[in-house]
Write an enzyme that holds these catalytic residues in place. Structure first.
Site, PDB file in Angstrom:
ATOM      1  N   TYR A  99      11.829  39.468  63.691  1.00 45.53           N
ATOM      2  CA  TYR A  99      12.096  37.943  62.862  1.00 45.53           C
ATOM      3  C   TYR A  99      10.733  37.126  62.851  1.00 45.53           C
ATOM      4  CZ  TYR A  99      17.142  38.616  63.516  1.00 45.53           C
ATOM      5  OH  TYR A  99      18.510  39.060  63.254  1.00 45.53           O
ATOM      6  N   TYR A 138      17.106  46.929  65.521  1.00 45.96           N
ATOM      7  CA  TYR A 138      16.017  46.781  66.561  1.00 45.96           C
ATOM      8  C   TYR A 138      16.884  46.957  67.876  1.00 45.96           C
ATOM      9  CZ  TYR A 138      18.179  41.956  66.472  1.00 45.96           C
ATOM     10  OH  TYR A 138      18.897  40.870  66.536  1.00 45.96           O
ATOM     11  N   ARG A 148      20.829  46.693  68.165  1.00 47.35           N
ATOM     12  CA  ARG A 148      21.663  45.623  67.199  1.00 47.35           C
ATOM     13  C   ARG A 148      21.756  46.438  65.751  1.00 47.35           C
ATOM     14  NH1 ARG A 148      23.605  40.493  65.816  1.00 47.35           N
ATOM     15  NH2 ARG A 148      25.329  41.988  65.977  1.00 47.35           N
ATOM     16  N   HIS A 151      21.917  43.487  60.279  1.00 49.91           N
ATOM     17  CA  HIS A 151      22.784  42.570  59.902  1.00 49.91           C
ATOM     18  C   HIS A 151      22.088  41.144  59.109  1.00 49.91           C
ATOM     19  CE1 HIS A 151      21.001  41.540  63.877  1.00 49.91           C
ATOM     20  NE2 HIS A 151      20.981  40.371  63.617  1.00 49.91           N
ATOM     21  N   HIS A 153      22.183  37.061  58.980  1.00 48.43           N
ATOM     22  CA  HIS A 153      22.826  35.960  59.426  1.00 48.43           C
ATOM     23  C   HIS A 153      22.995  35.030  58.407  1.00 48.43           C
ATOM     24  CE1 HIS A 153      21.949  36.608  63.890  1.00 48.43           C
ATOM     25  NE2 HIS A 153      21.105  37.119  63.310  1.00 48.43           N
TER      26      HIS A 153
END
Lengths: 225, 200
Positions: A99, A138, A148, A151, A153
């Site tokens: 991110y 990640y 994870r 995905h 958000h």
């Protein structure tokens, strides 16, 4: 009178869930206080059309690394009525799983051509469409090797408080061990997008993700849009 | 969670916002509901107060990286909703909705002391989004309000839990505004009561 509501579950192998999930059952809200729990805030953002294309920072700049994908769908309430003029705020990791948030200390590579933030409003039919880069998975728990899954958000904001959710990809090998997926149980399928051919050579795939706003979140979506 | 009937679509699941909710999606100015805009003399009607708080986790640490939303009525107890659009007691300079992303788990809300109608005591609804949870909802009350003793929400709780929702007065700030302070304990000892707004 009142009593006890749901007991929230703790996501297995999720440290933050252990730290922050209330151990006591939720309290039911007495009728006389019910209305006070539904926030309302008019959303009148001025969006740029470029905000719906997360694959590049600006129209004249290069496309970010990884696979460009289209995500589209319809926002409705539980009765199938379209939710118009609703703000979707979207954020996802880059193709490497990183991110751009300052607090992401994973050390995974940044992509100078990817910001990872997008915004779009639903149209008169409640429909939306945006482009992004397929996020990377990640390693969320290096100590136990838990990843994870990929995905995206999304925060949905109409008149009411936010509905915060995540879109997942079918057949991601990391889905099954994901604590959020485990907490959802069979209902996880409602958060998995359906893949389609986006019909453009520069888009690797399209994903249909219809969002159904239910419960107390729906209260003000029905009113004033 | 929700009962499913043949004609009803199953709701999309709420999910955690994770640790990286983007700061640009929050408006930093939304934690002062008294001043309408830094360039205008207009201010909200009523008595300015400050509510300071901390999010605490089960280990006693601050709950960092949370997105907080606040919702309250104006000084006369009127919520700024479409249903009240023509209400004579609306304050045009007050909409009662604040939000922030708290990097360190602390917050400070400058607002108008909420009014209260019927049998309610003055209160501010707090919604918490963060990593590890989907969404938690509660209400903050103010120390010293006589109506606290008969508020239907507070009195629905077992007596020992009620004080956990009441922010304590800690004196006045430089502007002479009364400051209140509260710890919101998400889990463990002295856990804050949270409410079930899906099944109530």
């Amino acid at each position: 009178m009142t009593g006890l509501g749901r007991l929230l579950s703790i996501g297995p192998t999720d440290n933050t869930s252990r730290e922050r999930t209330p151990r006591q059952p939720l309290q039911l809200i007495p009728e006389g206080a019910r209305e006070s729990f539904v926030p309302y805030s008019r959303v009148q953002p001025a969006l740029l059309s470029a905000e719906a294309d997360m694959t590049r920072l600006a129209a004249d700049l290069p496309r970010a690394a990884g696979e460009a994908i289209e995500v589209s769908g319809q926002l409705t309430d539980e009765f199938g009525r379209p939710l118009r003029g609703v703000l979707l705020e979207i954020w996802n990791a880059n193709t490497f799983g990183r991110y751009t948030h300052k607090e992401d200390a994973s050390g995974l590579p940044l992509d100078p051509n990817f910001l990872g933030l997008g915004r779009v409003l639903t149209d008169q039919d409640g429909k939306y469409r945006f482009l992004t880069i397929r996020p990377g998975a990640y390693l969320a728990r290096p100590d136990i090797g838990r990843w994870r899954p990929k995905h995206i958000h999304m925060s949905v904001r109409g008149g009411s408080s936010r509905l915060v959710t995540q879109m997942y990809f079918a057949n991601d090998p990391h889905n099954d061990g994901d604590p959020m997926r485990i907490l959802m149980g069979d209902a996880f399928k409602h958060n998995v997008a359906g893949e389609y051919d986006a019909g453009q050579p520069d888009l690797a795939a399209g994903y249909r993700f219809d969002i159904v706003v239910g419960g107390r979140n729906a209260t003000f979506f029905e009113n004033d849009l | 969670m929700n009962s499913i009937t043949p004609n009803k679509r199953p709701a999309t699941n709420e999910d955690t916002c994770g640790p990286y909710f983007p700061d640009p999606f929050c408006d930093a100015d939304r934690m002062d509901l008294v001043e309408v805009h830094p360039g205008l003399v207009a201010t909200a009607r009523g008595t300015p107060i400050v509510i300071e708080g901390r999010l605490i986790d089960i280990d006693g640490n601050l709950g960092n990286g949370a997105v907080l939303e606040f919702w309250q009525p104006n000084d006369r107890g009127i919520y700024r909703t479409p249903a009240h659009a023509d209400h004579p007691d609306i304050d045009p300079w007050f909409d009662g909705y604040a939000r922030c992303r708290s990097k360190d788990g602390k917050f400070s809300l400058r607002t108008i002391k909420p009014g209260a109608l019927a049998d309610r005591a003055p209160n501010v609804t707090l919604t918490i989004f963060s990593d590890g949870i989907s969404r938690l909802v509660t209400q903050i009350f103010l120390e010293g309000e006589a109506a606290n003793a008969s508020d239907p929400l507070l009195t629905s709780l077992p007596e020992p839990l009620r004080s956990r929702l009441i922010a304590k007065s800690t004196g006045a700030n430089d502007r002479g505004e009364q400051v209140f302070s509260i710890d919101v304990v998400m889990a463990g000892n002295n856990e804050t009561p949270f409410f079930d707004d899906l099944e109530s």
